[in-house]
Every structure is written in C-alpha cells, then in structure tokens.
Motif scaffolding. Structure first.
Motif, mmCIF file in Angstrom:
data_model
loop_
_atom_site.group_PDB
_atom_site.id
_atom_site.type_symbol
_atom_site.label_atom_id
_atom_site.label_comp_id
_atom_site.label_asym_id
_atom_site.label_seq_id
_atom_site.Cartn_x
_atom_site.Cartn_y
_atom_site.Cartn_z
ATOM 1 N N ALA A 1 -4.455 5.388 1.735
ATOM 2 C CA ALA A 1 -3.013 5.577 1.875
ATOM 3 C C ALA A 1 -2.223 4.531 1.100
ATOM 4 C CB ALA A 1 -2.621 5.545 3.355
ATOM 5 N N HIS A 2 -2.736 3.310 1.053
ATOM 6 C CA HIS A 2 -2.043 2.219 0.360
ATOM 7 C C HIS A 2 -2.480 2.088 -1.100
ATOM 8 C CE1 HIS A 2 0.214 0.264 3.651
ATOM 9 N NE2 HIS A 2 -0.729 0.782 4.419
ATOM 10 N N LYS A 3 -3.300 3.043 -1.560
ATOM 11 C CA LYS A 3 -3.769 3.069 -2.947
ATOM 12 C C LYS A 3 -4.522 1.788 -3.329
ATOM 13 C CE LYS A 3 -0.106 6.241 -4.379
ATOM 14 N NZ LYS A 3 1.018 6.500 -5.307
ATOM 15 N N ILE A 4 -5.243 1.238 -2.358
ATOM 16 C CA ILE A 4 -6.066 0.061 -2.601
ATOM 17 C C ILE A 4 -7.429 0.479 -3.134
ATOM 18 C CG2 ILE A 4 -7.259 -1.870 -1.448
ATOM 19 C CD1 ILE A 4 -4.821 -1.953 0.471
ATOM 20 N N MET B 1 -9.596 -4.648 -5.451
ATOM 21 C CA MET B 1 -9.192 -4.217 -4.118
ATOM 22 C C MET B 1 -8.409 -5.301 -3.386
ATOM 23 S SD MET B 1 -12.673 -2.135 -3.069
ATOM 24 C CE MET B 1 -12.143 -1.642 -1.426
ATOM 25 N N LEU B 2 -8.861 -6.543 -3.505
ATOM 26 C CA LEU B 2 -8.169 -7.622 -2.801
ATOM 27 C C LEU B 2 -6.799 -7.901 -3.414
ATOM 28 C CD1 LEU B 2 -8.665 -9.358 -0.378
ATOM 29 C CD2 LEU B 2 -9.745 -11.072 -1.829
ATOM 30 N N HIS B 3 -6.704 -7.783 -4.726
ATOM 31 C CA HIS B 3 -5.416 -7.978 -5.389
ATOM 32 C C HIS B 3 -4.419 -6.905 -4.947
ATOM 33 C CE1 HIS B 3 -2.925 -7.996 -9.326
ATOM 34 N NE2 HIS B 3 -2.486 -8.932 -8.518
ATOM 35 N N LYS B 4 -4.866 -5.659 -4.886
ATOM 36 C CA LYS B 4 -3.988 -4.568 -4.445
ATOM 37 C C LYS B 4 -3.612 -4.732 -2.977
ATOM 38 C CE LYS B 4 -5.738 -1.157 -7.768
ATOM 39 N NZ LYS B 4 -6.519 0.086 -7.940
ATOM 40 N N ALA B 5 -4.563 -5.182 -2.174
ATOM 41 C CA ALA B 5 -4.282 -5.390 -0.754
ATOM 42 C C ALA B 5 -3.233 -6.476 -0.566
ATOM 43 C CB ALA B 5 -5.565 -5.762 -0.014
ATOM 44 N N ASP B 6 -3.360 -7.561 -1.331
ATOM 45 C CA ASP B 6 -2.399 -8.652 -1.211
ATOM 46 C C ASP B 6 -1.001 -8.209 -1.605
ATOM 47 O OD1 ASP B 6 -2.452 -11.702 -0.675
ATOM 48 O OD2 ASP B 6 -1.224 -11.533 -2.477
ATOM 49 N N ALA B 7 -0.922 -7.262 -2.522
ATOM 50 C CA ALA B 7 0.384 -6.756 -2.963
ATOM 51 C C ALA B 7 1.097 -5.988 -1.857
ATOM 52 C CB ALA B 7 0.212 -5.861 -4.190
ATOM 53 N N THR B 8 0.362 -5.520 -0.849
ATOM 54 C CA THR B 8 1.016 -4.782 0.242
ATOM 55 C C THR B 8 1.908 -5.681 1.067
ATOM 56 O OG1 THR B 8 -0.783 -5.127 1.877
ATOM 57 C CG2 THR B 8 -0.954 -3.205 0.410
ATOM 58 N N LYS B 9 1.700 -6.994 0.970
ATOM 59 C CA LYS B 9 2.568 -7.924 1.709
ATOM 60 C C LYS B 9 3.974 -7.928 1.165
ATOM 61 C CE LYS B 9 0.123 -11.618 1.060
ATOM 62 N NZ LYS B 9 -0.402 -13.008 1.138
ATOM 63 N N GLU C 1 -10.750 4.791 10.105
ATOM 64 C CA GLU C 1 -9.410 4.202 10.108
ATOM 65 C C GLU C 1 -9.197 3.294 8.897
ATOM 66 O OE1 GLU C 1 -6.498 1.394 12.920
ATOM 67 O OE2 GLU C 1 -8.492 1.993 13.629
ATOM 68 N N ALA C 2 -10.196 2.481 8.598
ATOM 69 C CA ALA C 2 -10.070 1.538 7.488
ATOM 70 C C ALA C 2 -9.998 2.264 6.146
ATOM 71 C CB ALA C 2 -11.248 0.564 7.492
ATOM 72 N N VAL C 3 -10.864 3.225 5.947
ATOM 73 C CA VAL C 3 -10.868 3.966 4.686
ATOM 74 C C VAL C 3 -9.560 4.727 4.513
ATOM 75 C CG1 VAL C 3 -11.948 5.870 3.414
ATOM 76 C CG2 VAL C 3 -13.383 4.129 4.520
ATOM 77 N N SER C 4 -9.079 5.354 5.578
ATOM 78 C CA SER C 4 -7.809 6.088 5.504
ATOM 79 C C SER C 4 -6.661 5.164 5.119
ATOM 80 C CB SER C 4 -7.511 6.760 6.850
ATOM 81 O OG SER C 4 -8.442 7.779 7.124
ATOM 82 N N ALA C 5 -6.656 3.951 5.689
ATOM 83 C CA ALA C 5 -5.586 2.997 5.384
ATOM 84 C C ALA C 5 -5.632 2.553 3.930
ATOM 85 C CB ALA C 5 -5.689 1.792 6.307
ATOM 86 N N LEU C 6 -6.835 2.284 3.433
ATOM 87 C CA LEU C 6 -6.954 1.839 2.036
ATOM 88 C C LEU C 6 -6.581 2.941 1.062
ATOM 89 C CD1 LEU C 6 -8.319 -0.635 3.323
ATOM 90 C CD2 LEU C 6 -9.964 -0.595 1.444
#
Length: 206
Positions: A166-169, A192-200, A159-164
């Motif tokens: 999908a969000h191009k993280i 990865m953390l910078h891209k994740a934060d951008a999803t907000k 689930e986690a890998v699929s989500a990352l």
C-alpha cells in the motif's frame, strides 16, 4: 604599502572568497560513488544508508547483490531509526555477535522482533522478504490495505505485506508471488528501508 602589494592582497582575498562560495554551492560527493557495485537504481538509497552509518562489505564494495544477514539488518535498522542502543535490556538471545548485541537489544525492546526463538535471534541467517516486511511495518507503524493475489503470504505476514504494498515500499516478485521466503539482498534492503523512511514525511494511509 605599495600599489603592487595592495593589488596582490586584493586579488588573493577575492580568490579565496570565490573559492569558499564555490565550495558552498558545489554538490556533495555521493557516498555511494566510492563503491564500484552500486547501479543507478540503488544510488540514492545507499547514500541514505551510508548517511545513517551503514558500511560496505569492504572499502570499495557495498555488497549490493549479497544477501544481508539478520544481524546486519538489525544493526542498520536500529541506526536508521535512531534507537537507544545503550539502555535497551539484554535480549536473551545467545547467538548474537558482539558487534550486533546492542542493536539487537534495541530492536527487540522496540517490539520489532522477538527472534526465531526465546534464545535464538538467527543472527547469521539471511533475512527473508517476509521477515523484513514485518520489521518495517512495525518499525514505521504502517497500516494500509492492498489488493493482491499472492499465494505465498501466510497469515503471519499478511498485514505487513499489505502495508508495504500500500505504501509502495515493495512489490511482488510476480503477480502471484511476493517472495515471502526469499532472502533479501543488501541493495534491495537499502531500497525498502529508504522508501519506508520516506513515509515519515508523507501522510499515512488509513
């Protein structure tokens, strides 16, 4: 007042105003510019990390190519998320260095991690790509399906890998390998953390 002195005062005032205006529009000095090991691909992400309180491994080196431990990853993630590190209850982990205790407490309270065991966080072990995927997916409540043919992603990480993905993280290391068990380097952690934060700031995938 003499005409000469008046002219001098006018010149000084004008010069000062010009300097202030120039400083207001001058670009901010990049935090990553103080590090000698930050390639262009990492610059924006590391600037972001530093703005959230992350530090290099010394004054001139961020440690871009160095593996990041679970304790250091916890500290930075808690800072980026702005978690309350003062009121979180004790995690129960006995292997957390003093400098990381409140941050690990906070990410456990947030449900991001449950540690390696009930009493061991694995503080000094490098965090793996699979573990980081889980942390990020939970921390940012990411959802999303992606089609991939990774042969090294067990049900624990699917689930986690699929989500990352999908969000191009994150991407796989190859077409068939995500690199779930591979240790994460500090530069890639920043990306990865910078891209994740951008999803907000962007709509979530359904």
């Amino acid at each position: 007042m003499s005409k000469q002195r008046k002219t001098q005062r006018t010149f000084i005032a004008t010069a000062a105003a010009t300097a202030i205006a120039a400083s207001a529009i001058a670009p901010a000095v990049s935090a990553s510019s103080s590090f000698t090991d930050v390639a262009p691909k990492y610059k924006e992400a590391i600037d972001f990390m530093v703005s959230k309180g992350a530090k290099g491994i010394n004054a001139t080196t961020f440690g871009t190519d160095k593996e990041i431990t679970r304790a250091d990853a916890a500290i930075i993630l808690a800072k980026v998320l702005g978690l309350d590190t003062e009121k979180a209850p004790a995690s129960g982990f006995t292997d957390v260095p003093k400098r990381a205790v409140t941050y690990v407490n906070a990410i456990k309270k947030a449900g991001i991690t449950s540690g390696k065991t009930k009493t061991a966080f694995g503080s000094h072990a490098p965090i793996t790509r699979g573990e980081l995927a889980v942390w990020i997916q939970i921390a940012y409540s990411l959802k999303g399906q992606s089609s991939n043919a990774f042969t090294d992603v067990s049900a624990k990480y699917t689930e986690a890998v699929s989500a990352l993905i999908a969000h191009k993280i994150a991407n796989g290391l190859t077409i068939s390998k995500f690199g779930t068990g591979q240790n994460v380097k500090r530069g890639d952690f920043a990306l990865m953390l910078h891209k994740a934060d951008a999803t907000k700031k962007t709509p979530k995938h359904n």
